[in-house]
Design a protein around this motif. Structure first.
Motif, PDB file in Angstrom:
ATOM      1  N   SER A   1       0.638  -8.207   7.952  1.00 33.60           N
ATOM      2  CA  SER A   1       0.303  -6.805   7.738  1.00 33.60           C
ATOM      3  C   SER A   1       1.564  -6.002   7.437  1.00 33.60           C
ATOM      4  O   SER A   1       1.554  -5.070   6.635  1.00 33.60           O
ATOM      5  CB  SER A   1      -0.399  -6.239   8.979  1.00 33.60           C
ATOM      6  N   HIS A   2       2.660  -6.370   8.121  1.00 29.50           N
ATOM      7  CA  HIS A   2       3.973  -5.719   7.926  1.00 29.50           C
ATOM      8  C   HIS A   2       5.035  -6.811   7.760  1.00 29.50           C
ATOM      9  O   HIS A   2       5.627  -7.207   8.733  1.00 29.50           O
ATOM     10  CB  HIS A   2       4.354  -4.878   9.134  1.00 29.50           C
TER      11      HIS A   2
ATOM     12  N   TYR B   1      -0.053  10.160   3.931  1.00 29.58           N
ATOM     13  CA  TYR B   1      -0.103   8.704   4.078  1.00 29.58           C
ATOM     14  C   TYR B   1      -1.183   8.197   5.039  1.00 29.58           C
ATOM     15  O   TYR B   1      -1.509   7.013   5.017  1.00 29.58           O
ATOM     16  CB  TYR B   1       1.255   8.183   4.558  1.00 29.58           C
ATOM     17  N   ILE B   2      -1.724   9.042   5.890  1.00 26.37           N
ATOM     18  CA  ILE B   2      -2.705   8.585   6.878  1.00 26.37           C
ATOM     19  C   ILE B   2      -4.100   9.048   6.464  1.00 26.37           C
ATOM     20  O   ILE B   2      -4.885   8.280   5.932  1.00 26.37           O
ATOM     21  CB  ILE B   2      -2.387   9.097   8.294  1.00 26.37           C
ATOM     22  N   GLY B   3      -4.405  10.289   6.716  1.00 22.65           N
ATOM     23  CA  GLY B   3      -5.725  10.820   6.419  1.00 22.65           C
ATOM     24  C   GLY B   3      -6.741  10.379   7.450  1.00 22.65           C
ATOM     25  O   GLY B   3      -6.515   9.461   8.241  1.00 22.65           O
ATOM     26  N   PRO B   4      -7.888  11.033   7.461  1.00 23.06           N
ATOM     27  CA  PRO B   4      -8.894  10.764   8.501  1.00 23.06           C
ATOM     28  C   PRO B   4      -9.671   9.475   8.240  1.00 23.06           C
ATOM     29  O   PRO B   4     -10.157   9.235   7.134  1.00 23.06           O
ATOM     30  CB  PRO B   4      -9.815  11.981   8.408  1.00 23.06           C
TER      31      PRO B   4
ATOM     32  N   THR C   1       0.808  -1.222   0.000  1.00 24.93           N
ATOM     33  CA  THR C   1       0.000   0.000   0.000  1.00 24.93           C
ATOM     34  C   THR C   1       0.842   1.272   0.000  1.00 24.93           C
ATOM     35  O   THR C   1       0.294   2.372  -0.068  1.00 24.93           O
ATOM     36  CB  THR C   1      -0.946   0.041   1.211  1.00 24.93           C
ATOM     37  N   HIS C   2       2.173   1.132   0.094  1.00 25.73           N
ATOM     38  CA  HIS C   2       3.100   2.281   0.120  1.00 25.73           C
ATOM     39  C   HIS C   2       2.756   3.235   1.266  1.00 25.73           C
ATOM     40  O   HIS C   2       2.710   4.461   1.092  1.00 25.73           O
ATOM     41  CB  HIS C   2       3.110   3.000  -1.222  1.00 25.73           C
ATOM     42  N   PHE C   3       2.541   2.645   2.434  1.00 25.16           N
ATOM     43  CA  PHE C   3       2.304   3.433   3.641  1.00 25.16           C
ATOM     44  C   PHE C   3       3.642   4.023   4.102  1.00 25.16           C
ATOM     45  O   PHE C   3       4.505   3.304   4.592  1.00 25.16           O
ATOM     46  CB  PHE C   3       1.694   2.540   4.724  1.00 25.16           C
ATOM     47  N   ILE C   4       3.833   5.301   3.895  1.00 20.88           N
ATOM     48  CA  ILE C   4       5.036   6.076   4.222  1.00 20.88           C
ATOM     49  C   ILE C   4       6.210   5.703   3.308  1.00 20.88           C
ATOM     50  O   ILE C   4       6.882   6.565   2.758  1.00 20.88           O
ATOM     51  CB  ILE C   4       5.420   5.974   5.706  1.00 20.88           C
ATOM     52  N   SER C   5       6.492   4.402   3.164  1.00 22.40           N
ATOM     53  CA  SER C   5       7.531   3.983   2.213  1.00 22.40           C
ATOM     54  C   SER C   5       7.185   2.585   1.715  1.00 22.40           C
ATOM     55  O   SER C   5       6.139   2.024   2.066  1.00 22.40           O
ATOM     56  CB  SER C   5       8.921   4.006   2.876  1.00 22.40           C
ATOM     57  N   VAL C   6       8.057   2.020   0.907  1.00 23.82           N
ATOM     58  CA  VAL C   6       7.781   0.688   0.362  1.00 23.82           C
ATOM     59  C   VAL C   6       8.009  -0.376   1.432  1.00 23.82           C
ATOM     60  O   VAL C   6       8.768  -0.186   2.382  1.00 23.82           O
ATOM     61  CB  VAL C   6       8.678   0.387  -0.857  1.00 23.82           C
ATOM     62  N   GLY C   7       7.318  -1.500   1.277  1.00 26.26           N
ATOM     63  CA  GLY C   7       7.563  -2.666   2.110  1.00 26.26           C
ATOM     64  C   GLY C   7       7.177  -2.527   3.557  1.00 26.26           C
ATOM     65  O   GLY C   7       7.762  -3.173   4.423  1.00 26.26           O
TER      66      GLY C   7
ATOM     67  N   CYS D   1      -3.970   5.334   1.861  1.00 27.55           N
ATOM     68  CA  CYS D   1      -3.519   4.144   1.119  1.00 27.55           C
ATOM     69  C   CYS D   1      -4.670   3.504   0.360  1.00 27.55           C
ATOM     70  O   CYS D   1      -4.485   3.007  -0.760  1.00 27.55           O
ATOM     71  CB  CYS D   1      -2.896   3.133   2.078  1.00 27.55           C
ATOM     72  N   VAL D   2      -5.863   3.504   0.944  1.00 26.11           N
ATOM     73  CA  VAL D   2      -7.030   3.004   0.216  1.00 26.11           C
ATOM     74  C   VAL D   2      -7.318   3.901  -0.982  1.00 26.11           C
ATOM     75  O   VAL D   2      -7.554   3.430  -2.103  1.00 26.11           O
ATOM     76  CB  VAL D   2      -8.259   2.905   1.141  1.00 26.11           C
ATOM     77  N   GLU D   3      -7.265   5.203  -0.744  1.00 29.05           N
ATOM     78  CA  GLU D   3      -7.565   6.146  -1.822  1.00 29.05           C
ATOM     79  C   GLU D   3      -6.581   6.014  -2.985  1.00 29.05           C
ATOM     80  O   GLU D   3      -6.984   6.016  -4.160  1.00 29.05           O
ATOM     81  CB  GLU D   3      -7.541   7.572  -1.266  1.00 29.05           C
ATOM     82  N   LYS D   4      -5.292   5.854  -2.666  1.00 28.00           N
ATOM     83  CA  LYS D   4      -4.269   5.869  -3.709  1.00 28.00           C
ATOM     84  C   LYS D   4      -3.954   4.486  -4.284  1.00 28.00           C
ATOM     85  O   LYS D   4      -3.608   4.364  -5.463  1.00 28.00           O
ATOM     86  CB  LYS D   4      -2.979   6.478  -3.155  1.00 28.00           C
ATOM     87  N   ALA D   5      -4.036   3.438  -3.459  1.00 31.23           N
ATOM     88  CA  ALA D   5      -3.576   2.118  -3.893  1.00 31.23           C
ATOM     89  C   ALA D   5      -4.699   1.095  -3.981  1.00 31.23           C
ATOM     90  O   ALA D   5      -4.896   0.458  -5.022  1.00 31.23           O
ATOM     91  CB  ALA D   5      -2.477   1.605  -2.948  1.00 31.23           C
ATOM     92  N   VAL D   6      -5.448   0.921  -2.899  1.00 29.90           N
ATOM     93  CA  VAL D   6      -6.445  -0.153  -2.840  1.00 29.90           C
ATOM     94  C   VAL D   6      -7.554   0.069  -3.865  1.00 29.90           C
ATOM     95  O   VAL D   6      -7.934  -0.847  -4.603  1.00 29.90           O
ATOM     96  CB  VAL D   6      -7.014  -0.280  -1.416  1.00 29.90           C
TER      97      VAL D   6
END
Length: 320
Positions: free
Chosen positions: A236-237, A126-129, A18-24, A49-54
């Protein structure tokens, strides 16, 4: 750009970064039964991450039916995008531990905490509400529950130690366990963005949350996992551990937990905790001096925060 899909063997199911802050760092899993157009999404990650990737994957595959969205706990890097998915899939049910269900319905506290914890730029990008989910769509679960998805049994386990609102989900027919943050993270640490072959692969780090780190409860959780037959692990990580490596991975998670607890018990000061953790992970990951500085900046808080909080709490009890 739509994220790369990493498929499981002989399966329509896959995970993405999902590229949360960085890769992997954060995986989102898409589970599908062959011959059907119905999906389950596990660990959607944050709102951004949902908005941009999922959602880009959903659009690319023309996914129109989601039976369940599964979140292992309500920290926003796991659950923050669930509300956005609820808007796109109003018939989906959202599985979450009963201790965290109210925070999916009303994420005010989660959003307030995230604003305090994350850097403003990180939060915006990367977070958002987290958005609220209708209460009728949220399914609170607990140890022993079995959720039916066609002929698939989704068995629920309490997975305390990292957080009191953690659940693990075992898809029995697919034989995939999603333990959330109740196990070690399995990360790729970036040494040089230009030379990815030099990166530290499969770096295992135990994430001790600041206020809810409970080593004894966590040991109970890991003992429970170790008693199960070998399963594939959806992390998850981060990524996917095949069943042949299941017990080795769980034993390594237990070793790290034992070391975290030992450091907390033996430390005489907060500086002792810092030094012991740096020795533990510096040696395990074979970090150079410069890389240790990077590790402190990027990951040290995740390792040490829970231990420090527990140490200070125990010290306060002793002084009463």
């Amino acid at each position: 750009m739509t994220p790369e899909r990493h498929y499981f063997d002989n399966s329509n199911s896959f995970y993405i970064d999902t590229h949360f802050i960085s890769v992997g760092r954060c995986s989102c899993f898409f589970l599908n039964k062959e011959g059907t157009d119905e999906w389950v999404i596990v660990e959607p990650s944050s709102h951004m991450c949902v908005e941009k990737a999922v959602l880009s994957v959903i659009k690319e595959l023309n996914i129109t039916s989601v039976a369940f969205v599964v979140v292992t706990h309500v920290h926003l890097d796991h659950s923050g995008g669930a509300g956005l998915l609820a808007q796109h899939f109003p018939d989906a049910k959202f599985l979450v531990h009963e201790n965290g269900a109210k925070h999916l319905v009303d994420p005010t506290i989660l959003n307030s905490a995230a604003v305090q914890v994350y850097d403003p730029t990180e939060y915006a990008n990367y977070i958002g509400p987290a958005l609220p989910i209708p209460e009728a769509s949220v399914v609170p679960v607990k140890e022993g529950d079995i959720i039916k998805w066609g002929n698939e049994n989704i068995r629920v386990f309490d997975a305390f130690g990292h957080a009191f609102h953690s659940a693990a989900f075992h898809f029995e027919e697919m034989n995939i366990l999603f333990p959330g943050d109740a196990v070690a993270m399995n990360l790729e640490l970036i040494r040089d963005i230009e030379t990815p072959d030099a990166n530290i692969k499969n770096a295992k780090i135990l994430p001790s949350a600041p206020t809810q780190f409970k080593p004894k409860l966590w040991a109970t959780t890991l003992s429970k996992f170790l008693s199960l037959p070998a399963a594939n692990i959806g992390l998850s990580h981060f990524g996917y551990i095949p069943s042949e490596d299941y017990h080795a991975f769980m034993n390594d998670s237990m070793y790290l937990l034992t070391e975290h607890a030992r450091i907390c018990d033996e430390a005489r000061s907060l500086d002792d905790i810092d030094n012991e953790f740096m020795n533990l992970y510096g040696e395990r990951l074979d970090l150079t001096e410069e890389e240790r500085k990077m590790f402190i900046t990027e990951w040290f808080y995740i390792c040490v925060a829970g231990c420090k909080h527990l140490w200070k709490r125990n010290l306060a009890k002793m002084s009463q």
